[in-house]
Design an enzyme around this catalytic site. Structure first.
Site, PDB file in Angstrom:
ATOM      1  N   GLU A 230       0.843  -1.196   0.000  1.00  0.00           N
ATOM      2  CA  GLU A 230       0.000   0.000   0.000  1.00  0.00           C
ATOM      3  C   GLU A 230       0.872   1.237   0.000  1.00  0.00           C
ATOM      4  O   GLU A 230       2.081   1.177   0.225  1.00  0.00           O
ATOM      5  CB  GLU A 230      -0.964  -0.016   1.194  1.00  0.00           C
ATOM      6  CG  GLU A 230      -0.297  -0.147   2.544  1.00  0.00           C
ATOM      7  CD  GLU A 230      -1.303  -0.361   3.667  1.00  0.00           C
ATOM      8  OE1 GLU A 230      -2.216   0.470   3.794  1.00  0.00           O
ATOM      9  OE2 GLU A 230      -1.159  -1.344   4.406  1.00  0.00           O
ATOM     10  N   LYS A 232       2.499   4.742   1.227  1.00  0.00           N
ATOM     11  CA  LYS A 232       2.892   5.415   2.467  1.00  0.00           C
ATOM     12  C   LYS A 232       2.557   6.894   2.287  1.00  0.00           C
ATOM     13  O   LYS A 232       3.242   7.617   1.571  1.00  0.00           O
ATOM     14  CB  LYS A 232       4.385   5.234   2.752  1.00  0.00           C
ATOM     15  CG  LYS A 232       4.815   5.763   4.120  1.00  0.00           C
ATOM     16  CD  LYS A 232       6.291   5.553   4.352  1.00  0.00           C
ATOM     17  CE  LYS A 232       6.644   5.859   5.798  1.00  0.00           C
ATOM     18  NZ  LYS A 232       6.231   7.205   6.244  1.00  0.00           N
ATOM     19  N   ARG A 237       0.815   9.578  11.350  1.00  0.00           N
ATOM     20  CA  ARG A 237       0.236   8.308  11.778  1.00  0.00           C
ATOM     21  C   ARG A 237      -0.580   8.545  13.045  1.00  0.00           C
ATOM     22  O   ARG A 237      -0.109   9.153  14.009  1.00  0.00           O
ATOM     23  CB  ARG A 237       1.372   7.326  12.046  1.00  0.00           C
ATOM     24  CG  ARG A 237       0.933   5.947  12.479  1.00  0.00           C
ATOM     25  CD  ARG A 237       0.871   4.979  11.330  1.00  0.00           C
ATOM     26  NE  ARG A 237       0.632   3.634  11.827  1.00  0.00           N
ATOM     27  CZ  ARG A 237       1.594   2.798  12.195  1.00  0.00           C
ATOM     28  NH1 ARG A 237       2.865   3.181  12.125  1.00  0.00           N
ATOM     29  NH2 ARG A 237       1.290   1.594  12.621  1.00  0.00           N
ATOM     30  N   ARG A 257       1.149   8.371  17.070  1.00  0.00           N
ATOM     31  CA  ARG A 257       1.701   7.018  17.181  1.00  0.00           C
ATOM     32  C   ARG A 257       2.467   6.818  18.488  1.00  0.00           C
ATOM     33  O   ARG A 257       2.737   5.689  18.893  1.00  0.00           O
ATOM     34  CB  ARG A 257       2.609   6.700  15.996  1.00  0.00           C
ATOM     35  CG  ARG A 257       3.950   7.388  16.019  1.00  0.00           C
ATOM     36  CD  ARG A 257       4.811   6.903  14.878  1.00  0.00           C
ATOM     37  NE  ARG A 257       6.216   7.258  15.076  1.00  0.00           N
ATOM     38  CZ  ARG A 257       7.187   6.915  14.254  1.00  0.00           C
ATOM     39  NH1 ARG A 257       6.909   6.216  13.179  1.00  0.00           N
ATOM     40  NH2 ARG A 257       8.420   7.265  14.494  1.00  0.00           N
ATOM     41  N   LYS A 411       9.006  -0.383   5.154  1.00  0.00           N
ATOM     42  CA  LYS A 411       8.673   0.866   4.473  1.00  0.00           C
ATOM     43  C   LYS A 411       9.768   1.137   3.442  1.00  0.00           C
ATOM     44  O   LYS A 411      10.959   1.008   3.716  1.00  0.00           O
ATOM     45  CB  LYS A 411       8.566   2.029   5.464  1.00  0.00           C
ATOM     46  CG  LYS A 411       9.818   2.274   6.296  1.00  0.00           C
ATOM     47  CD  LYS A 411       9.600   3.395   7.297  1.00  0.00           C
ATOM     48  CE  LYS A 411      10.835   3.576   8.183  1.00  0.00           C
ATOM     49  NZ  LYS A 411      10.626   4.624   9.213  1.00  0.00           N
TER      50      LYS A 411
END
Length: 552
Positions: A230, A232, A237, A257, A411
């Site tokens: 998906e 980023k 976050r 986060r 990531k």
């Protein structure tokens, strides 16, 4: 207080995270209650003293020191608390409690919490008289909230967990229901009481983080059929959590986060959290379905209140990534494939225009994966593509684990932009960097002609990391030997086309900024390398950045 001061002193000079945690555990084991609880709160960022402002500290220093000497010393040291701690003189006459032993940390915290604004100065003055140099420094760092000793709130909670046999994630989950000095937490960690039964209808859950993806190492034998890929997104976050309390009232919260409650800054999103669930996602400014640049979201961050104009012009939305809890049932031990399916159902049922599902990419092989990372506009609208930082790769069978476990999530960010800029100003750092000029403002050449017929530098960013310790010493040496002007703790250095230091600067993106003279603002700038080989006159020009701005 002296034990806390010694801890801060050790932490500020210790670069290794594991050793810092060992120091914290040792302190918590040796220090009695409630001092250790208040120390933990200070390190976790849960203490604040509204009346202890830098202006008050300056006033106290002015009454005890020569103002001119203080300003010169502050310019050299670069840190207000350290300067006052070093210069604070022995009292000429016995002051309030001067002959008493140093105060306990709990005495200081509780006295400041209950003191009127008019009493804070006298309290600080009396304590400064009773403390040694390190103790004074620690006191001032404590009251101003600027500890800066390289300990995160997460590390502080890990240290508590290590007092017993707790999982740090368990400490994270009950943390928001506790208040300093955390006596029930210590009783649980040290086995004097059972697990804390904190009932919060909208609790924070420790976030799962990803490791950077190395295509050569991590891509070896990668079968994309086992992975969810998906985008980023370039927002922040968050966890969007909602549920019913004991009275049946809906409670909705928005957390970063790291567990910071930012609900008050986003009143336009909270009413949309009509579910009984916890969603992990990305907070974005979205207009007419198009994701706005991160700079637009920044205007909404770090605010206690938000005005109608900001709400209207910068509407936020939630792009959902994952499902952590549903109708009171913890989903984190379920595989991602199942969590994703349930998340999709929840988003559809919620039917909010401000909440959508982050799309999954259909990529067959590593070549298609690399192509999507480098050219997101082949899959997305051009405006949305500009708001993509890279890709996320998540194993479909992965459970949701707190922290940064190696393997299940990666990531793969886009390659950063690089420019050559010229060092313009430098300022001393903090903690173990307080003796070095380590905070840098840099600029590029503007096309406009100056009075001398030459192009002039305009500042485009600031950076204070990315270089090695040896490079830091080299830059510090350059700053000291090439200072042409001083503005308090800031030094201006030589910056002509034939004399200056060129820095290669890496950054993630650009945004238009009317607040900056150059008209641009960088996203995550850092020093990539030092270009001693390059004349300052050959550094990049503002026109180059503006071209990048159009590309972004």
């Amino acid at each position: 207080m002296q034990a806390f001061a010694a801890l801060l002193d050790r932490l500020s000079f210790e670069p290794r995270r594991s050793v810092k945690e060992d120091l914290l555990v040792d302190y918590l084991r040796r220090t009695p209650d409630p001092d250790r609880g208040y120390a933990l709160a200070a390190l976790a960022g849960d203490l604040s003293f509204s009346h202890a402002k830098p202006a008050l500290l300056r006033q106290l220093a002015a009454e005890r020191t020569d103002p001119h000497l203080f300003e010169l010393s502050y310019d050299f040291v670069g840190d207000l608390s350290e300067t006052i701690a070093l210069m604070w003189p022995e009292p000429e006459a016995p002051s309030l409690g001067h002959n008493q032993p140093p105060p306990a940390l709990a005495v200081i915290v509780e006295a400041l919490a209950n003191a009127a604004r008019s009493d804070v100065g006298a309290l600080l003055e009396a304590w400064l008289d009773r403390l040694d140099e390190v103790g004074r420094w620690a006191l001032l760092k404590l009251v101003t909230g600027g500890l800066r000793v390289g300990v995160s709130a997460r590390s502080a909670k890990v240290a508590v967990a290590r007092l017993g046999d707790l999982d740090p994630a368990e400490v994270e989950e009950v943390w928001h229901g506790l208040t300093p000095p955390y006596q029930p937490l210590f009783d649980w960690a040290e086995g004097r009481a059972g697990r804390l039964s904190y009932r919060d209808p909208a609790p924070f859950r420790p976030a799962m983080l990803a490791h950077p993806f190395d295509p050569e190492k991590d891509g070896e034998g990668l079968d994309l059929r086992d992975w969810q890929v998906e985008w980023k997104w370039d927002g922040i976050r968050v966890q969007a959590v909602a549920g019913l309390d004991a009275s049946g009232t809906r409670v909705a919260r928005l957390y970063t986060r790291t567990g910071e409650d930012i609900s008050a800054a986003f009143p336009d999103l909270l009413p949309e959290l009509t579910f009984d669930a916890a969603i992990d996602g990305e907070l974005l400014v979205v207009r007419d379905g198009i994701v706005a640049p991160f700079a637009d979201l920044q205007k909404r961050l770090n605010r206690k209140t938000v005005g109608p104009k900001l709400l209207r012009e910068h509407p936020v939305g939630l792009r959902a990534y994952d499902l952590l809890s549903l109708a009171g049932d913890d989903q984190r031990d379920q595989p991602l494939s199942l969590r994703r399916a349930r998340l999709a159902e929840l988003v559809a049922q919620t039917a909010s225009p401000r909440i959508d599902l982050s799309p999954v990419l259909d990529v067959a092989d590593r070549e298609a994966l690399a192509a999507a990372r480098s050219q997101p506009d082949a899959h997305l609208d051009a405006d949305d593509a500009a708001a993509v930082e890279g890709l996320m790769l998540k194993r479909l069978d992965s459970t949701y684990l707190a922290g940064r476990p190696k393997g299940p999530w990666f990531k793969w960010k886009k390659d950063p932009h690089l420019i050559d800029a010229v060092l313009m100003y430098a300022q001393r750092g903090h903690g173990r960097r307080s003796s070095f000029y380590s905070d840098y403002t840099f600029g590029v050449w503007d096309g406009a002609e100056g009075e001398d017929g030459a192009s002039r530098l305009v500042p485009v960013g600031k950076a204070y990391f990315g270089f090695t310790d040896d490079e830091l010493k080299d830059i510090d040496h350059f700053v000291r030997n090439n200072t042409v002007n001083r503005f308090g703790p800031v030094r201006e250095v030589v910056q002509s086309p034939d004399a200056g230091l060129v820095l290669e600067v890496a950054f993630e993106g650009l945004a238009r900024s009317p607040r900056h003279k150059s008209g641009v603002a960088m996203r995550f700038p850092r020093i990539s390398r030092l270009r001693w080989d390059k004349p300052a006159g050959e550094a990049d020009r503002l026109e180059t950045l503006k071209l990048l701005l159009r590309e972004d």
